[in-house]
Structures are given as C-alpha cells and as structure tokens.
Design a protein around this motif. Structure first.
Motif, PDB file in Angstrom:
ATOM      1  N   SER A 193     141.404  46.063  72.605  1.00  8.70           N
ATOM      2  CA  SER A 193     141.656  44.690  73.079  1.00  8.70           C
ATOM      3  C   SER A 193     142.440  43.881  72.047  1.00  8.70           C
ATOM      4  O   SER A 193     142.226  44.016  70.839  1.00  8.70           O
ATOM      5  N   LYS A 194     143.329  43.030  72.561  1.00  5.58           N
ATOM      6  CA  LYS A 194     143.976  42.026  71.722  1.00  5.58           C
ATOM      7  C   LYS A 194     143.267  40.704  72.027  1.00  5.58           C
ATOM      8  O   LYS A 194     143.193  40.300  73.193  1.00  5.58           O
ATOM      9  N   ALA A 201     143.321  43.959  67.573  1.00  8.94           N
ATOM     10  CA  ALA A 201     143.881  42.849  66.810  1.00  8.94           C
ATOM     11  C   ALA A 201     143.211  41.552  67.227  1.00  8.94           C
ATOM     12  O   ALA A 201     143.036  41.293  68.419  1.00  8.94           O
ATOM     13  N   VAL A 202     142.843  40.763  66.217  1.00  4.61           N
ATOM     14  CA  VAL A 202     142.225  39.454  66.480  1.00  4.61           C
ATOM     15  C   VAL A 202     143.021  38.391  65.728  1.00  4.61           C
ATOM     16  O   VAL A 202     143.241  38.509  64.516  1.00  4.61           O
ATOM     17  N   VAL A 203     143.457  37.370  66.449  1.00  4.92           N
ATOM     18  CA  VAL A 203     144.149  36.242  65.833  1.00  4.92           C
ATOM     19  C   VAL A 203     143.282  34.998  65.971  1.00  4.92           C
ATOM     20  O   VAL A 203     142.657  34.783  67.008  1.00  4.92           O
ATOM     21  N   LEU A 238     150.760  38.461  67.554  1.00  3.73           N
ATOM     22  CA  LEU A 238     150.124  39.646  68.143  1.00  3.73           C
ATOM     23  C   LEU A 238     151.161  40.662  68.631  1.00  3.73           C
ATOM     24  O   LEU A 238     150.858  41.840  68.763  1.00  3.73           O
ATOM     25  N   GLY A 239     152.363  40.166  68.940  1.00  2.00           N
ATOM     26  CA  GLY A 239     153.374  41.042  69.529  1.00  2.00           C
ATOM     27  C   GLY A 239     153.237  41.140  71.032  1.00  2.00           C
ATOM     28  O   GLY A 239     153.996  41.837  71.703  1.00  2.00           O
ATOM     29  N   CYS A 240     152.244  40.449  71.587  1.00  2.00           N
ATOM     30  CA  CYS A 240     152.027  40.400  73.035  1.00  2.00           C
ATOM     31  C   CYS A 240     151.044  39.272  73.311  1.00  2.00           C
ATOM     32  O   CYS A 240     150.454  38.730  72.379  1.00  2.00           O
ATOM     33  N   MET A 241     150.865  38.932  74.582  1.00  2.00           N
ATOM     34  CA  MET A 241     149.840  37.941  74.909  1.00  2.00           C
ATOM     35  C   MET A 241     148.470  38.621  74.874  1.00  2.00           C
ATOM     36  O   MET A 241     148.351  39.778  75.282  1.00  2.00           O
ATOM     37  N   PRO A 242     147.460  37.956  74.358  1.00  2.00           N
ATOM     38  CA  PRO A 242     146.129  38.578  74.312  1.00  2.00           C
ATOM     39  C   PRO A 242     145.505  38.700  75.703  1.00  2.00           C
ATOM     40  O   PRO A 242     145.694  37.810  76.533  1.00  2.00           O
TER      41      PRO A 242
END
Length: 324
Positions: free
Chosen positions: A141-142, A166-168, A207-211
């Motif tokens: 999951s992002k 990845a967690v932002v 992230l390089g993408c939407m979460p």
C-alpha cells in the motif's frame, strides 16, 4: 472487577480539551471528572469471579467497557454501543489516580518484556490499528498520513507494520515530521500555506503516484479537503481527527472517483493484537514518549501537552516505582 494500583497514564489531546473547554461535541463536563484513559497498572485485588488475573499481575487497561450485550456487542463492534462506559468521557471517571477499579475482562496481562509505559501506549496505538484496518492497509500500500501528532505517528508505525510500501506524512511542524521519520515514515512534507490541491499534488509527486489510502489525523477542514484530492480513484480516506461539527468538503470529487470515506470511533478488539506486536518486538512505540512527570506534577504535565511541546507526555502514578 479488579482493583489496580495505577502506574503509567498518558495524556491525550481529549483530556486537555475537556480541561480547557469542558466539552467535546455532545460530551459535556457537568460535574468534577477524573481524566486519563491511556493507562497501565498492577492488580491489587480481584473480584470473586475473576480467574485470568491475580494480585501482582501487570496489566494494560482498555478504557471502553460496554454496559450491555446489545447488537453492536454481538457483532463484535462493541465500541459503537451507545451505552458504553469510557474512561474520562463525561460522566465516566478516568484512571489518572493512584488506585482504580475496572472490569477484569478489559484488563490485559502484560508479558514480562513489555513495560508499563508500552502498556499505556496501547491505547493510542489501538487507534492506529483500528484506523489502518478500516483503511485496508496491506502489502505494498501507498499511504498518506495527514498530521504528525501522536495519532498520526501510531498510524505510520502500524501502516508500515501492515506492509505499506511507502508512507508520506504532512504537518506544519518540522520537529513533528522529524519524529515521523524516526518511527518509519518514508517521506515528509512540511505544509506552509499551500492550497489543498497543492498539498495533494506534493503528496503525489513524492510518492510517485496517488496513494490508495489516506489517514486524516487532524480534523482540519483544509486537510480533509487535501485528503480527498490526494486519494487515488477507488481508494479509501479514513477520518480519524475530529474538528468542527460541520465541514465543507469536495464530496462530488470523492463520489465520482469512488473514493470511500470512512470514519472511526476509538477501536475494538485491538489490545491482544497490540500486546503480541509489542511482545514480539515487531513494533517500537518507545520513541513516542518525550516527557515524564510524577502524579504530583500533573498540572505541569498538562501544560506541557497543551503547549504542544512533547509528543506523548506520561504521568507516573506509583511513587514507589523507580523504573519508567
């Protein structure tokens, strides 16, 4: 029931809010009330029907105890029971005191390698477990966590534990974002005065993408808006933070992109999970505690929390104990 000698009690934003404002939504303080609901202690006496605990046992306390076996309890979602007892929610007294009586079924024995302090931290940790479960965090999951207070931080810890790739994390405060990095955040964004759409596009670019998943831990209107804009179509936004009763949000944007918006209310069935994670050393919550005060200095502890100086402030209720 069991009688406990209290040991460690964490201070929550809600405790401070009741102290300062005397109410949270429909919960109004009408009479003197003991605060505190993030707690651990030692069993002193047990009631006649109690078999799983004995005097001397160290326990973590789950503060929400259903008063009746209603439909919510039957379906395993006892946190939604309308008549539930909950520590430090008016008119129910909390456990920031020397001795405290609680339902034995909601006291959980701590293994020897889990400290009293970790036992008290199971309560905020439970919010993260419940929120990440409701969000559907899974392998790869992002995740976007909005807000880096104690609840944002436990969501970072739990999301990573549950397999997030990845967690932002976003916050106004650089020091809080530093703490997020410490507990495992992959990226942090310090928000200044960007629009919600700008915040969303910053999240996407790091992230390089939407979460697929956003966990909103502030309750601030602009942050909820950013959470909707940021979440990938078909994804999930979980609202954890509580702000004003009425909030203006781009609901059509969420609707046409099939973004699921979910709420959470506290937690349920999380203590055994949390104890297993802590005992196996799969997660580390110790960095969350930044300040410790004896019970006599409770006012100082509350002032420290109110000023936002620490992350988690712990009160020590047992004057005979020398260990944290």
């Amino acid at each position: 029931e069991v009688l406990l000698r209290m040991h460690s009690v964490g201070i929550c934003g809600s405790d401070v809010h009741y102290w300062q404002h005397g109410r949270i939504g429909d919960f109004v303080v009408k009479d003197p009330m003991v605060l505190g609901h993030e707690a651990s202690g030692t069993v002193v006496k047990v009631g006649s029907g109690v078999t799983h605990l004995k005097p001397g046992d160290r326990v973590a306390i789950e503060p929400g105890v259903p008063r009746e076996m209603d439909e919510f309890c039957k379906s395993g979602r006892y946190n939604l029971s309308p008549t539930i007892f909950f520590c430090a929610t008016p008119p129910d007294d909390g456990n920031l005191c020397r001795y405290y009586k609680h339902s034995a079924s909601y006291c959980y024995k701590l293994p020897d390698n889990v400290t009293f302090e970790e036992g008290a931290l199971i309560e905020p940790l439970s919010v993260g477990i419940h929120a990440c479960k409701r969000a559907g965090v899974t392998l790869g999951s992002k995740v976007f966590v909005s807000g880096s207070g104690p609840i944002g931080l436990v969501n970072v810890i739990v999301a990573k534990m549950m397999g997030a790739a990845a967690v932002v994390v976003t916050d106004l405060s650089a020091s809080r974002l530093q703490k997020a990095k410490e507990v495992g955040a992959d990226f942090t964004i310090q928000v200044k005065n960007e629009t919600p759409q700008e915040v969303a596009s910053k999240v996407e670019s790091v992230l390089g993408c939407m979460p697929e998943i956003t966990v909103e831990c502030t309750g601030v209107q602009a942050c909820i808006q950013a959470g909707i804009y940021a979440t990938r179509s078909g994804g999930t936004l979980v609202l954890v933070g509580l702000g004003p009763e009425m909030v203006t949000v781009p609901i059509v944007n969420a609707a046409v992109r099939e973004v699921d918006i979910r709420g959470i209310f506290r937690y349920c069935n999380t203590w055994p999970v949390a104890i297993s994670l802590l005992a196996s050393k799969r997660i580390n919550v110790k960095p969350l505690v930044t300040h410790r005060f004896p019970l006599e200095k409770a006012l100082e502890a509350f002032e420290t929390t109110r000023r936002g100086e620490g992350v988690k402030v712990m009160l020590k209720c047992d004057p005979t104990d020398q260990n944290p």
